[in-house]
Design a protein around this motif. Structure first.
Motif, mmCIF file in Angstrom:
data_model
loop_
_atom_site.group_PDB
_atom_site.id
_atom_site.type_symbol
_atom_site.label_atom_id
_atom_site.label_comp_id
_atom_site.label_asym_id
_atom_site.label_seq_id
_atom_site.Cartn_x
_atom_site.Cartn_y
_atom_site.Cartn_z
ATOM 1 N N GLU A 70 19.068 101.866 29.661
ATOM 2 C CA GLU A 70 19.445 102.140 28.271
ATOM 3 C C GLU A 70 18.248 102.083 27.331
ATOM 4 N N SER A 71 17.400 101.050 27.505
ATOM 5 C CA SER A 71 16.224 100.925 26.636
ATOM 6 C C SER A 71 15.250 99.913 27.224
ATOM 7 N N PRO A 72 13.965 100.024 26.865
ATOM 8 C CA PRO A 72 12.975 99.056 27.347
ATOM 9 C C PRO A 72 13.313 97.652 26.847
ATOM 10 N N ALA A 73 12.934 96.652 27.643
ATOM 11 C CA ALA A 73 13.206 95.270 27.254
ATOM 12 C C ALA A 73 12.208 94.343 27.937
ATOM 13 N N THR A 74 11.963 93.213 27.298
ATOM 14 C CA THR A 74 11.152 92.163 27.914
ATOM 15 C C THR A 74 12.094 91.264 28.719
ATOM 16 N N ALA A 75 11.524 90.417 29.556
ATOM 17 C CA ALA A 75 12.340 89.480 30.323
ATOM 18 C C ALA A 75 13.092 88.520 29.396
ATOM 19 N N SER A 76 12.464 88.116 28.313
ATOM 20 C CA SER A 76 13.133 87.222 27.354
ATOM 21 C C SER A 76 14.340 87.900 26.713
ATOM 22 N N GLU A 77 14.188 89.172 26.369
ATOM 23 C CA GLU A 77 15.305 89.918 25.782
ATOM 24 C C GLU A 77 16.438 90.076 26.788
ATOM 25 N N LEU A 78 16.095 90.380 28.032
ATOM 26 C CA LEU A 78 17.120 90.500 29.074
ATOM 27 C C LEU A 78 17.807 89.155 29.304
ATOM 28 N N CYS A 99 -4.882 84.135 28.223
ATOM 29 C CA CYS A 99 -5.786 85.264 28.455
ATOM 30 C C CYS A 99 -7.013 84.790 29.233
ATOM 31 N N PRO A 100 -7.360 85.478 30.332
ATOM 32 C CA PRO A 100 -8.563 85.078 31.075
ATOM 33 C C PRO A 100 -9.851 85.411 30.326
ATOM 34 N N GLU A 101 -9.764 86.298 29.360
ATOM 35 C CA GLU A 101 -10.943 86.741 28.605
ATOM 36 C C GLU A 101 -11.291 85.760 27.480
ATOM 37 N N CYS A 102 -10.324 85.501 26.591
ATOM 38 C CA CYS A 102 -10.615 84.663 25.418
ATOM 39 C C CYS A 102 -9.882 83.316 25.435
ATOM 40 N N LYS A 103 -9.075 83.076 26.477
ATOM 41 C CA LYS A 103 -8.323 81.826 26.676
ATOM 42 C C LYS A 103 -7.198 81.614 25.670
ATOM 43 N N SER A 104 -6.866 82.635 24.893
ATOM 44 C CA SER A 104 -5.766 82.538 23.933
ATOM 45 C C SER A 104 -4.433 82.453 24.676
ATOM 46 N N GLU A 105 -3.486 81.786 24.084
ATOM 47 C CA GLU A 105 -2.128 81.735 24.631
ATOM 48 C C GLU A 105 -1.203 82.687 23.882
ATOM 49 N N ASN A 106 -1.764 83.503 23.002
ATOM 50 C CA ASN A 106 -1.001 84.459 22.204
ATOM 51 C C ASN A 106 -0.874 85.778 22.977
ATOM 52 N N ILE A 107 0.001 85.779 23.975
ATOM 53 C CA ILE A 107 0.155 86.911 24.882
ATOM 54 C C ILE A 107 1.481 87.614 24.607
ATOM 55 N N ALA A 108 1.423 88.946 24.483
ATOM 56 C CA ALA A 108 2.648 89.739 24.334
ATOM 57 C C ALA A 108 3.274 89.918 25.710
ATOM 58 N N GLU A 109 4.569 89.695 25.792
ATOM 59 C CA GLU A 109 5.290 89.825 27.068
ATOM 60 C C GLU A 109 5.254 91.258 27.583
ATOM 61 N N PRO A 110 5.285 91.418 28.910
ATOM 62 C CA PRO A 110 5.417 92.779 29.436
ATOM 63 C C PRO A 110 6.811 93.307 29.119
ATOM 64 N N ALA A 111 6.913 94.607 28.979
ATOM 65 C CA ALA A 111 8.202 95.253 28.735
ATOM 66 C C ALA A 111 8.509 96.161 29.915
ATOM 67 N N PHE A 112 9.778 96.287 30.245
ATOM 68 C CA PHE A 112 10.208 97.028 31.419
ATOM 69 C C PHE A 112 11.213 98.103 31.016
ATOM 70 N N THR A 113 11.234 99.193 31.792
ATOM 71 C CA THR A 113 12.230 100.228 31.586
ATOM 72 C C THR A 113 12.425 100.986 32.891
ATOM 73 N N ILE A 114 13.560 101.628 33.019
ATOM 74 C CA ILE A 114 13.823 102.523 34.152
ATOM 75 C C ILE A 114 14.097 103.887 33.564
ATOM 76 N N GLU A 115 13.264 104.858 33.966
ATOM 77 C CA GLU A 115 13.408 106.223 33.452
ATOM 78 C C GLU A 115 13.736 107.178 34.578
ATOM 79 N N SER A 116 14.520 108.173 34.250
ATOM 80 C CA SER A 116 14.853 109.218 35.206
ATOM 81 C C SER A 116 13.694 110.195 35.291
ATOM 82 N N GLU A 117 13.338 110.607 36.511
ATOM 83 C CA GLU A 117 12.232 111.550 36.691
ATOM 84 C C GLU A 117 12.664 112.982 36.440
ATOM 85 N N ALA A 118 13.945 113.211 36.347
ATOM 86 C CA ALA A 118 14.456 114.580 36.166
ATOM 87 C C ALA A 118 14.209 115.110 34.780
#
Length: 95
Positions: free
Chosen positions: A15-23, A76-95
């Motif tokens: 239906e729409s993209p979502a993060t794990a927290s939203e799900l 973050c491995p680069e700057c050590k910040s804990e201010n990370i945006a969650e990954p978002a997931f979606t399932i799309e039709s290839e058709a």
């Protein structure tokens, strides 16, 4: 017949993209459990569908090359910040 947790997650992502927290909030599940299910959902999408991930990204330095895009890193491995945006997931039709 009642659908399984993985089927419900897949339906939400169709239906729409979502993060794990939203799900987790939508389906009344703990976020770590949603991450476990997402691994399986990614492997079991239909032949004409694609499981897509917008990877996590550091909100401070922009780093987005995390080793596991389906996981939610704590810092973050680069700057050590804990201010990370969650990954978002979606399932799309290839058709």
């Amino acid at each position: 017949m009642e659908s399984t947790t993985r089927q419900r997650i897949a339906e939400e992502l169709r239906e729409s993209p979502a993060t794990a927290s939203e799900l987790a909030e939508t389906l009344a599940l703990p976020t770590p459990v949603v991450y476990e299910h997402l691994e399986h959902v990614a492997q079991s999408v239909e032949e004409d569908e694609e499981f897509l991930v917008a990877p996590p990204a550091c909100n401070d330095c922009g780093f987005d090359r995390f080793d596991d895009p389906v996981n939610y890193p704590s810092r973050c491995p680069e700057c050590k910040s804990e201010n990370i945006a969650e990954p978002a997931f979606t399932i799309e039709s290839e058709a």
